[in-house]
Design a protein around this motif. Structure first.
Motif, PDB file in Angstrom:
ATOM      1  N   TYR A  17     122.321  14.555  14.169  1.00 32.97           N
ATOM      2  CA  TYR A  17     122.121  13.113  14.208  1.00 32.97           C
ATOM      3  C   TYR A  17     123.407  12.432  13.785  1.00 32.97           C
ATOM      4  O   TYR A  17     124.240  13.016  13.092  1.00 32.97           O
ATOM      5  CB  TYR A  17     121.007  12.686  13.250  1.00 32.97           C
ATOM      6  N   CYS A  18     123.550  11.174  14.155  1.00 33.45           N
ATOM      7  CA  CYS A  18     124.684  10.364  13.737  1.00 33.45           C
ATOM      8  C   CYS A  18     124.197   9.403  12.658  1.00 33.45           C
ATOM      9  O   CYS A  18     123.099   8.835  12.766  1.00 33.45           O
ATOM     10  CB  CYS A  18     125.233   9.585  14.931  1.00 33.45           C
ATOM     11  N   VAL A  19     125.006   9.204  11.616  1.00 30.97           N
ATOM     12  CA  VAL A  19     124.655   8.290  10.535  1.00 30.97           C
ATOM     13  C   VAL A  19     124.920   6.861  11.008  1.00 30.97           C
ATOM     14  O   VAL A  19     126.055   6.499  11.289  1.00 30.97           O
ATOM     15  CB  VAL A  19     125.460   8.591   9.252  1.00 30.97           C
ATOM     16  N   LEU A  20     123.852   6.077  11.091  1.00 31.20           N
ATOM     17  CA  LEU A  20     123.951   4.690  11.554  1.00 31.20           C
ATOM     18  C   LEU A  20     124.279   3.745  10.410  1.00 31.20           C
ATOM     19  O   LEU A  20     125.082   2.828  10.545  1.00 31.20           O
ATOM     20  CB  LEU A  20     122.639   4.280  12.226  1.00 31.20           C
ATOM     21  N   SER A  21     123.651   3.961   9.243  1.00 32.11           N
ATOM     22  CA  SER A  21     123.901   3.105   8.079  1.00 32.11           C
ATOM     23  C   SER A  21     123.283   3.742   6.846  1.00 32.11           C
ATOM     24  O   SER A  21     122.588   4.761   6.934  1.00 32.11           O
ATOM     25  CB  SER A  21     123.316   1.705   8.291  1.00 32.11           C
ATOM     26  N   PHE A  22     123.525   3.119   5.712  1.00 28.43           N
ATOM     27  CA  PHE A  22     122.928   3.542   4.451  1.00 28.43           C
ATOM     28  C   PHE A  22     122.147   2.377   3.866  1.00 28.43           C
ATOM     29  O   PHE A  22     122.567   1.221   3.974  1.00 28.43           O
ATOM     30  CB  PHE A  22     124.002   3.987   3.449  1.00 28.43           C
ATOM     31  N   VAL A  23     121.008   2.688   3.238  1.00 32.77           N
ATOM     32  CA  VAL A  23     120.185   1.680   2.574  1.00 32.77           C
ATOM     33  C   VAL A  23     119.728   2.239   1.236  1.00 32.77           C
ATOM     34  O   VAL A  23     119.567   3.449   1.079  1.00 32.77           O
ATOM     35  CB  VAL A  23     118.958   1.277   3.428  1.00 32.77           C
ATOM     36  N   GLY A  24     119.523   1.363   0.282  1.00 31.32           N
ATOM     37  CA  GLY A  24     119.021   1.797  -1.012  1.00 31.32           C
ATOM     38  C   GLY A  24     117.554   2.188  -0.907  1.00 31.32           C
ATOM     39  O   GLY A  24     116.836   1.715  -0.032  1.00 31.32           O
ATOM     40  N   ASN A  25     117.108   3.065  -1.815  1.00 28.36           N
ATOM     41  CA  ASN A  25     115.695   3.434  -1.820  1.00 28.36           C
ATOM     42  C   ASN A  25     115.058   3.060  -3.149  1.00 28.36           C
ATOM     43  O   ASN A  25     115.733   2.627  -4.080  1.00 28.36           O
ATOM     44  CB  ASN A  25     115.492   4.919  -1.481  1.00 28.36           C
ATOM     45  N   ALA A  26     113.758   3.229  -3.249  1.00 29.11           N
ATOM     46  CA  ALA A  26     113.000   2.821  -4.442  1.00 29.11           C
ATOM     47  C   ALA A  26     113.336   3.649  -5.670  1.00 29.11           C
ATOM     48  O   ALA A  26     113.040   3.244  -6.792  1.00 29.11           O
ATOM     49  CB  ALA A  26     111.509   2.915  -4.150  1.00 29.11           C
ATOM     50  N   HIS A  27     113.960   4.797  -5.495  1.00 29.88           N
ATOM     51  CA  HIS A  27     114.288   5.686  -6.611  1.00 29.88           C
ATOM     52  C   HIS A  27     115.699   5.446  -7.144  1.00 29.88           C
ATOM     53  O   HIS A  27     116.182   6.202  -7.987  1.00 29.88           O
ATOM     54  CB  HIS A  27     114.143   7.144  -6.182  1.00 29.88           C
ATOM     55  N   GLY A  28     116.383   4.425  -6.612  1.00 32.60           N
ATOM     56  CA  GLY A  28     117.733   4.118  -7.058  1.00 32.60           C
ATOM     57  C   GLY A  28     118.811   4.888  -6.327  1.00 32.60           C
ATOM     58  O   GLY A  28     119.990   4.730  -6.612  1.00 32.60           O
ATOM     59  N   GLY A  29     118.437   5.715  -5.382  1.00 36.53           N
ATOM     60  CA  GLY A  29     119.400   6.485  -4.592  1.00 36.53           C
ATOM     61  C   GLY A  29     119.691   5.808  -3.267  1.00 36.53           C
ATOM     62  O   GLY A  29     119.410   4.627  -3.076  1.00 36.53           O
ATOM     63  N   GLN A  30     120.245   6.585  -2.351  1.00 36.15           N
ATOM     64  CA  GLN A  30     120.560   6.061  -1.017  1.00 36.15           C
ATOM     65  C   GLN A  30     119.848   6.870   0.045  1.00 36.15           C
ATOM     66  O   GLN A  30     119.766   8.100  -0.041  1.00 36.15           O
ATOM     67  CB  GLN A  30     122.056   6.121  -0.748  1.00 36.15           C
ATOM     68  N   ASP A  31     119.366   6.172   1.055  1.00 35.10           N
ATOM     69  CA  ASP A  31     118.822   6.795   2.247  1.00 35.10           C
ATOM     70  C   ASP A  31     119.791   6.526   3.391  1.00 35.10           C
ATOM     71  O   ASP A  31     120.487   5.510   3.402  1.00 35.10           O
ATOM     72  CB  ASP A  31     117.451   6.218   2.612  1.00 35.10           C
ATOM     73  N   ALA A  32     119.832   7.443   4.338  1.00 32.96           N
ATOM     74  CA  ALA A  32     120.670   7.279   5.520  1.00 32.96           C
ATOM     75  C   ALA A  32     119.783   7.006   6.722  1.00 32.96           C
ATOM     76  O   ALA A  32     118.765   7.681   6.905  1.00 32.96           O
ATOM     77  CB  ALA A  32     121.498   8.536   5.762  1.00 32.96           C
ATOM     78  N   ARG A  33     120.161   6.013   7.517  1.00 35.48           N
ATOM     79  CA  ARG A  33     119.479   5.770   8.786  1.00 35.48           C
ATOM     80  C   ARG A  33     120.194   6.632   9.810  1.00 35.48           C
ATOM     81  O   ARG A  33     121.395   6.509  10.018  1.00 35.48           O
ATOM     82  CB  ARG A  33     119.540   4.301   9.155  1.00 35.48           C
ATOM     83  N   LEU A  34     119.456   7.535  10.438  1.00 30.22           N
ATOM     84  CA  LEU A  34     120.016   8.495  11.389  1.00 30.22           C
ATOM     85  C   LEU A  34     119.535   8.171  12.792  1.00 30.22           C
ATOM     86  O   LEU A  34     118.414   7.691  12.984  1.00 30.22           O
ATOM     87  CB  LEU A  34     119.581   9.911  11.005  1.00 30.22           C
ATOM     88  N   ILE A  35     120.372   8.474  13.787  1.00 36.64           N
ATOM     89  CA  ILE A  35     120.020   8.194  15.175  1.00 36.64           C
ATOM     90  C   ILE A  35     120.615   9.265  16.073  1.00 36.64           C
ATOM     91  O   ILE A  35     121.662   9.828  15.772  1.00 36.64           O
ATOM     92  CB  ILE A  35     120.513   6.782  15.584  1.00 36.64           C
ATOM     93  N   ARG A  36     119.924   9.548  17.166  1.00 34.88           N
ATOM     94  CA  ARG A  36     120.452  10.460  18.183  1.00 34.88           C
ATOM     95  C   ARG A  36     119.907  10.051  19.533  1.00 34.88           C
ATOM     96  O   ARG A  36     118.857   9.416  19.627  1.00 34.88           O
ATOM     97  CB  ARG A  36     120.115  11.907  17.859  1.00 34.88           C
ATOM     98  N   LYS A  37     120.622  10.423  20.588  1.00 35.25           N
ATOM     99  CA  LYS A  37     120.206  10.118  21.953  1.00 35.25           C
ATOM    100  C   LYS A  37     119.427  11.304  22.486  1.00 35.25           C
ATOM    101  O   LYS A  37     119.860  12.446  22.370  1.00 35.25           O
ATOM    102  CB  LYS A  37     121.432   9.843  22.821  1.00 35.25           C
TER     103      LYS A  37
END
Length: 123
Positions: A17-37
């Motif tokens: 997958y390609c990393v589209l963006s990063f967003v914060g999560n409820a646990h204080g960490g980071q989640d990555a938004r992933l995408i693929r064709k």
């Protein structure tokens, strides 16, 4: 090794997958938004904890490398901050339905690095 927007990552399933963006999560960490064709041209996207990403590749574009943006030909120029790439789109001539045409001049466009990778690299 840290992962950035536009990097290709591999999941436990073996899919890339390609990393589209990063967003914060409820646990204080980071989640990555992933995408693929997908093979049919559609896209699959989801969010996963950044802690579980396995870096596979950091695609690099050379100055003046031929690329496409939404199917339009152009040349890679540079990266900006926040995961944005600059591309010089080639001049275009578009036919009109009534028989004429429109001339579109060369122009610089700004595109997400992740979307540039999705269109111009094998993910």
């Amino acid at each position: 090794m840290t992962v950035a927007v536009g990097d290709i990552v591999m999941l436990a399933t073996g899919l890339k997958y390609c990393v589209l963006s990063f967003v914060g999560n409820a646990h204080g960490g980071q989640d990555a938004r992933l995408i693929r064709k997908n093979s049919d041209g559609s896209f699959t996207a989801f969010t996963k904890s950044a802690d579980y990403l396995v870096p596979a590749e950091t695609p690099v574009f050379a100055d003046a490398e031929k690329v496409t943006v939404n199917g339009l030909p152009g040349e890679f120029m540079s990266y900006e901050a926040d995961g944005v790439a600059r591309v010089m789109l080639a001049p275009q001539r578009r036919a009109l339905s009534h028989g004429g045409f429109v001339e579109i001049q060369a122009a610089v466009c700004r595109v997400s690095r992740a979307l540039l990778v999705l269109e111009n690299r094998k993910v």
